[in-house]
Scaffold this motif. Structure first.
Motif, PDB file in Angstrom:
ATOM      1  N   PHE A  73       0.837  -1.205   0.000  1.00 16.35           N
ATOM      2  CA  PHE A  73       0.000   0.000   0.000  1.00 16.35           C
ATOM      3  C   PHE A  73       0.873   1.256   0.000  1.00 16.35           C
ATOM      4  CE2 PHE A  73      -2.079   3.436   2.339  1.00 16.35           C
ATOM      5  CZ  PHE A  73      -3.240   3.595   1.589  1.00 16.35           C
ATOM      6  N   PHE A  74       1.884   1.276   0.875  1.00 19.13           N
ATOM      7  CA  PHE A  74       2.778   2.435   0.917  1.00 19.13           C
ATOM      8  C   PHE A  74       3.505   2.623  -0.408  1.00 19.13           C
ATOM      9  CE2 PHE A  74       3.299   1.918   5.809  1.00 19.13           C
ATOM     10  CZ  PHE A  74       2.102   2.596   5.985  1.00 19.13           C
ATOM     11  N   LEU A  75       3.941   1.524  -1.013  1.00 17.44           N
ATOM     12  CA  LEU A  75       4.634   1.616  -2.299  1.00 17.44           C
ATOM     13  C   LEU A  75       3.698   2.131  -3.388  1.00 17.44           C
ATOM     14  CD1 LEU A  75       6.766  -1.656  -2.137  1.00 17.44           C
ATOM     15  CD2 LEU A  75       7.652   0.662  -2.362  1.00 17.44           C
ATOM     16  N   GLY A  76       2.431   1.753  -3.316  1.00 17.72           N
ATOM     17  CA  GLY A  76       1.460   2.279  -4.277  1.00 17.72           C
ATOM     18  C   GLY A  76       1.254   3.773  -4.100  1.00 17.72           C
ATOM     19  N   GLN A  77       1.152   4.219  -2.844  1.00 18.06           N
ATOM     20  CA  GLN A  77       0.982   5.641  -2.568  1.00 18.06           C
ATOM     21  C   GLN A  77       2.178   6.459  -3.062  1.00 18.06           C
ATOM     22  OE1 GLN A  77      -2.283   5.959  -1.846  1.00 18.06           O
ATOM     23  NE2 GLN A  77      -2.072   6.955   0.130  1.00 18.06           N
ATOM     24  N   LEU A  78       3.380   5.954  -2.805  1.00 13.99           N
ATOM     25  CA  LEU A  78       4.592   6.683  -3.196  1.00 13.99           C
ATOM     26  C   LEU A  78       4.803   6.667  -4.709  1.00 13.99           C
ATOM     27  CD1 LEU A  78       6.916   5.362  -0.359  1.00 13.99           C
ATOM     28  CD2 LEU A  78       6.119   7.707  -0.609  1.00 13.99           C
ATOM     29  N   THR A  79       4.445   5.556  -5.341  1.00 14.26           N
ATOM     30  CA  THR A  79       4.619   5.457  -6.791  1.00 14.26           C
ATOM     31  C   THR A  79       3.783   6.504  -7.518  1.00 14.26           C
ATOM     32  OG1 THR A  79       5.059   3.081  -6.633  1.00 14.26           O
ATOM     33  CG2 THR A  79       4.399   3.914  -8.792  1.00 14.26           C
ATOM     34  N   LEU A  80       2.583   6.783  -7.020  1.00 17.42           N
ATOM     35  CA  LEU A  80       1.722   7.789  -7.653  1.00 17.42           C
ATOM     36  C   LEU A  80       2.299   9.199  -7.552  1.00 17.42           C
ATOM     37  CD1 LEU A  80      -1.829   6.578  -6.558  1.00 17.42           C
ATOM     38  CD2 LEU A  80      -0.829   6.461  -8.842  1.00 17.42           C
ATOM     39  N   LYS A  81       3.271   9.398  -6.652  1.00 14.16           N
ATOM     40  CA  LYS A  81       3.880  10.729  -6.502  1.00 14.16           C
ATOM     41  C   LYS A  81       5.076  10.932  -7.429  1.00 14.16           C
ATOM     42  CE  LYS A  81       2.627  10.964  -1.578  1.00 14.16           C
ATOM     43  NZ  LYS A  81       1.585  12.002  -1.681  1.00 14.16           N
TER      44      LYS A  81
END
Length: 349
Positions: free
Chosen positions: A84-92
């Motif tokens: 989940f954290f990696l998904g959030q950061l990837t979108l940035k």
């Protein structure tokens, strides 16, 4: 995604995770533009730390497909949040094509929700009921559908608000020096439930954004694009590769079926890559390290003591030592009179 080169082998999993988590939380109070070099550098650093945490989770084998979340240790619950954290950061990220970014983020969110469903942390979302015997264009059906969607959104909003309020209270308790295990477990479970709701909302947004990006791509192909007249300078950026929790090649093949162009890494591949980068020691170095390790010294000392004891017993037998022979005869007589398990009669019928 560039691999982290700065993480030493002696760093522990929870230390790497904590560093990444603190860095990620610092973004909430950062007022730099998202596309600024400094902000993007911190995003990449945080992603690299979470990717290394994911690889170490795979290496340790913390999760199994036949468990429920009740069987998972409290300290390990936080590692469910890695995709989940990696998904959030990837979108940035701003250094790759938007289509590639949203596809990688979608993989992370789906992996997060799939694992949460397998561990009974959440159920699969229920489909919105569709009325029968009514034309789709009918106003009554349209009003009913809109009402259902509105009620579902209000319910999710209320649930999310309550979870966030509880998380804020528990977060204050988590900052204390000594935290009870029950408080930790409740905090991680509440945080997971909140992230599950966020992940589902993000997947809806990603689905809508992918449609827009596809429409833009079609429009560019149909018209004269400036990219064909003036191709971009410099080498193209490296493709993003999602790193999800897998242990072997079989799991990698299963997870890779949905997105063959986005490979994952097995534990063996991860270790071989780290050896090639000079971060992990090779097998010869590991043998030297093990020779000088404390456990190896203890094992050698125990082995020496056993050999010495065996020599002493052999010497006593050769000399026909009376005390030693008497003890051996007493042992044999006791075994003859008392069968194995003789004294273990508690709670037997």
């Amino acid at each position: 995604m560039a691999q982290s080169q700065e993480i030493p082998i002696d760093r522990k999993l929870f230390e790497i995770f904590e560093d990444a988590y603190k860095l990620m939380n610092s973004f909430d109070t950062c007022y730099d533009p998202t596309n600024s070099p400094e902000f993007q550098a911190n995003i990449k650093k945080c992603i690299n730390l979470f990717e290394d945490s994911t690889r170490l989770v795979s290496l340790c084998g913390l999760f199994s497909s036949n468990e429920a979340y009740e069987e998972v240790a409290t300290e390990n619950l936080r590692y469910f949040l890695l995709p989940f954290f990696l998904g959030q950061l990837t979108l940035k990220l701003c250094n790759a094509g938007r289509k590639e970014i949203v596809e990688v983020a979608e993989i992370y969110y789906n992996d997060f929700l799939r694992r949460c469903e397998n561990y009974k942390l959440c159920d699969k979302p229920e489909a919105v009921a569709v009325l029968d015997n009514v034309n789709r264009g009918d106003k009554i059906q349209e009003l009913m559908r809109m009402g259902q969607e509105r009620n579902a959104k209000l319910k999710k909003y209320q649930e999310k608000k309550e979870l966030d309020d509880q998380i804020k209270m528990l977060k204050i308790a988590m900052e204390k020096e000594h935290v009870d295990d029950e408080i930790k477990r409740e905090f991680y479970l509440k945080l997971l439930n909140s992230c599950i709701l966020d992940a589902r909302e993000e997947l809806v947004s990603i689905s809508q954004e992918k449609q827009i990006l596809e429409h833009i791509a079609v429009m560019r192909r149909s018209g004269d694009s400036d990219e064909h007249k003036h191709p971009p300078r410099g080498p193209p950026p490296k493709p993003l590769k999602p790193i999800i929790i897998t242990r072997d090649a079989v799991q990698k093949a299963v997870y890779g079926m949905g997105y063959p162009s986005m490979p994952t890494m097995t534990v063996a591949e991860f270790y071989e890559q780290r050896v090639a980068e000079g971060i992990f020691p090779d097998q010869e170095k590991m043998k030297e390290i093990n020779k000088n390790s404390l456990m190896n010294r203890v094992y050698q000392d125990n082995e020496a003591e056993q050999e010495k004891e065996a020599e002493e017993i052999e010497q006593l037998v050769e000399e026909d030592d009376e005390q030693y022979l008497a003890r051996q005869r007493a042992k044999d007589e006791f075994k003859d009179e008392h069968r194995r398990g003789y004294g273990n009669r508690y709670n037997r019928s």
